[in-house]
Structures are given as structure tokens and as C-alpha cells.
Design a protein around this motif. Structure first.
Motif, mmCIF file in Angstrom:
data_model
loop_
_atom_site.group_PDB
_atom_site.id
_atom_site.type_symbol
_atom_site.label_atom_id
_atom_site.label_comp_id
_atom_site.label_asym_id
_atom_site.label_seq_id
_atom_site.Cartn_x
_atom_site.Cartn_y
_atom_site.Cartn_z
ATOM 1 N N ILE A 123 71.423 -49.772 19.869
ATOM 2 C CA ILE A 123 70.704 -51.040 19.719
ATOM 3 C C ILE A 123 69.277 -50.872 20.222
ATOM 4 C CG2 ILE A 123 70.588 -53.450 20.495
ATOM 5 C CD1 ILE A 123 72.915 -52.879 18.529
ATOM 6 N N ARG A 124 69.128 -50.225 21.346
ATOM 7 C CA ARG A 124 67.804 -50.011 21.938
ATOM 8 C C ARG A 124 66.921 -49.119 21.068
ATOM 9 N NH1 ARG A 124 69.138 -48.990 28.297
ATOM 10 N NH2 ARG A 124 69.479 -51.169 28.848
ATOM 11 N N ARG A 125 67.529 -48.258 20.282
ATOM 12 C CA ARG A 125 66.761 -47.380 19.399
ATOM 13 C C ARG A 125 66.440 -48.048 18.070
ATOM 14 N NH1 ARG A 125 69.801 -41.857 19.004
ATOM 15 N NH2 ARG A 125 71.501 -43.314 18.710
ATOM 16 N N GLY A 126 66.800 -49.309 17.926
ATOM 17 C CA GLY A 126 66.423 -50.049 16.737
ATOM 18 C C GLY A 126 67.489 -50.216 15.671
ATOM 19 N N GLN A 127 68.666 -49.675 15.906
ATOM 20 C CA GLN A 127 69.739 -49.877 14.935
ATOM 21 C C GLN A 127 70.265 -51.297 15.079
ATOM 22 O OE1 GLN A 127 72.815 -46.985 15.414
ATOM 23 N NE2 GLN A 127 71.509 -45.288 14.823
ATOM 24 N N GLY A 128 70.665 -51.872 13.977
ATOM 25 C CA GLY A 128 71.268 -53.198 14.039
ATOM 26 C C GLY A 128 72.645 -53.113 14.656
ATOM 27 N N GLY A 129 73.149 -54.227 15.087
ATOM 28 C CA GLY A 129 74.462 -54.234 15.713
ATOM 29 C C GLY A 129 75.605 -54.405 14.753
ATOM 30 N N CYS A 130 75.356 -55.001 13.592
ATOM 31 C CA CYS A 130 76.431 -55.338 12.665
ATOM 32 C C CYS A 130 76.370 -54.503 11.388
ATOM 33 C CB CYS A 130 76.377 -56.823 12.316
ATOM 34 S SG CYS A 130 77.719 -57.335 11.222
ATOM 35 N N TYR A 131 77.381 -53.697 11.185
ATOM 36 C CA TYR A 131 77.471 -52.865 9.987
ATOM 37 C C TYR A 131 77.602 -53.742 8.738
ATOM 38 C CZ TYR A 131 79.124 -49.428 6.670
ATOM 39 O OH TYR A 131 79.257 -48.633 5.574
ATOM 40 N N ALA A 132 78.399 -54.798 8.828
ATOM 41 C CA ALA A 132 78.630 -55.665 7.669
ATOM 42 C C ALA A 132 77.333 -56.346 7.213
ATOM 43 C CB ALA A 132 79.701 -56.704 7.987
ATOM 44 N N CYS A 133 76.547 -56.858 8.130
ATOM 45 C CA CYS A 133 75.282 -57.505 7.768
ATOM 46 C C CYS A 133 74.299 -56.494 7.179
ATOM 47 C CB CYS A 133 74.661 -58.182 8.986
ATOM 48 S SG CYS A 133 75.479 -59.725 9.470
ATOM 49 N N ALA A 134 74.252 -55.292 7.762
ATOM 50 C CA ALA A 134 73.358 -54.260 7.243
ATOM 51 C C ALA A 134 73.771 -53.866 5.830
ATOM 52 C CB ALA A 134 73.370 -53.047 8.163
ATOM 53 N N HIS A 135 75.068 -53.756 5.597
ATOM 54 C CA HIS A 135 75.574 -53.375 4.275
ATOM 55 C C HIS A 135 75.236 -54.451 3.240
ATOM 56 C CE1 HIS A 135 78.035 -51.294 1.404
ATOM 57 N NE2 HIS A 135 78.768 -52.376 1.210
ATOM 58 N N ARG A 136 75.414 -55.702 3.608
ATOM 59 C CA ARG A 136 75.095 -56.814 2.685
ATOM 60 C C ARG A 136 73.609 -56.859 2.375
ATOM 61 N NH1 ARG A 136 79.137 -59.477 5.245
ATOM 62 N NH2 ARG A 136 77.792 -60.351 6.828
ATOM 63 N N ALA A 137 72.788 -56.457 3.325
ATOM 64 C CA ALA A 137 71.339 -56.487 3.124
ATOM 65 C C ALA A 137 70.863 -55.318 2.271
ATOM 66 C CB ALA A 137 70.623 -56.484 4.473
ATOM 67 N N GLY A 138 71.776 -54.389 1.963
ATOM 68 C CA GLY A 138 71.432 -53.281 1.106
ATOM 69 C C GLY A 138 70.764 -52.115 1.802
ATOM 70 N N ARG A 139 70.941 -52.029 3.100
ATOM 71 C CA ARG A 139 70.387 -50.898 3.843
ATOM 72 C C ARG A 139 71.513 -50.199 4.585
ATOM 73 N NH1 ARG A 139 68.144 -54.147 8.983
ATOM 74 N NH2 ARG A 139 69.519 -55.832 8.593
ATOM 75 N N SER A 140 71.310 -48.950 4.882
ATOM 76 C CA SER A 140 72.360 -48.208 5.587
ATOM 77 C C SER A 140 72.199 -48.377 7.077
ATOM 78 C CB SER A 140 72.319 -46.733 5.210
ATOM 79 O OG SER A 140 71.140 -46.156 5.695
ATOM 80 N N LEU A 141 73.313 -48.269 7.766
ATOM 81 C CA LEU A 141 73.326 -48.342 9.220
ATOM 82 C C LEU A 141 74.015 -47.077 9.707
ATOM 83 C CD1 LEU A 141 72.966 -50.128 11.820
ATOM 84 C CD2 LEU A 141 75.320 -50.806 11.489
#
Length: 68
Positions: A47-65
Motif C-alpha cells: 500500500i505504501r508503495r502505491g499499490q491499491g488495496g483491492c484487487y477487485a476494484c483494480a480489475h474492474r477499472a481495467g488495470r492490473s494489480l
């Protein structure tokens, strides 16, 4: 790291901790996304390095996590 500060960091990115802080920022921590309700296990370090916390939200937004 202080438990209250760690919980505040997670909540600031939209993740509600479901268990006590594991004690190390590299350890996975079970949380629920406050946007979609998905339960995941992000590490505070990621999280501190800038990754999002939610895989599902990132996937829906069309970006990889990246999952460590």
C-alpha cells in the motif's frame, strides 16, 4: 509500527481491517474494501508503495494489480 497508525493507513486507502495488525508491514493483512466489499489480504508495505488495496476494484477499472 503502532497498530492504530497502521489501521489508519489502511482506512485512508479504503480498506477496513478485519483482524489486528499482524505486526510487520510485509505481512498480509485481511481487510474488506469499503467501496465494493471484496475481502483481500494486502500488505501495508505494498500500500505504501502505491499499490491499491483491492484487487477487485483494480480489475474492474481495467488495470492490473501486482500481487506479492
Amino acid at each position: 509500527m503502532d497498530r492504530a497508525a497502521a489501521e489508519a493507513e489502511m482506512r485512508a486507502v479504503g480498506m477496513e481491517p478485519l483482524e489486528p495488525f499482524p505486526g510487520r508491514v510485509r505481512d498480509r493483512w485481511r481487510c474488506r474494501c469499503m467501496s465494493c466489499g471484496h475481502i483481500g489480504t494486502p500488505a501495508l508495505n505494498n500500500i505504501r508503495r502505491g499499490q491499491g488495496g483491492c484487487y477487485a476494484c483494480a480489475h474492474r477499472a481495467g488495470r492490473s494489480l501486482d500481487v506479492a
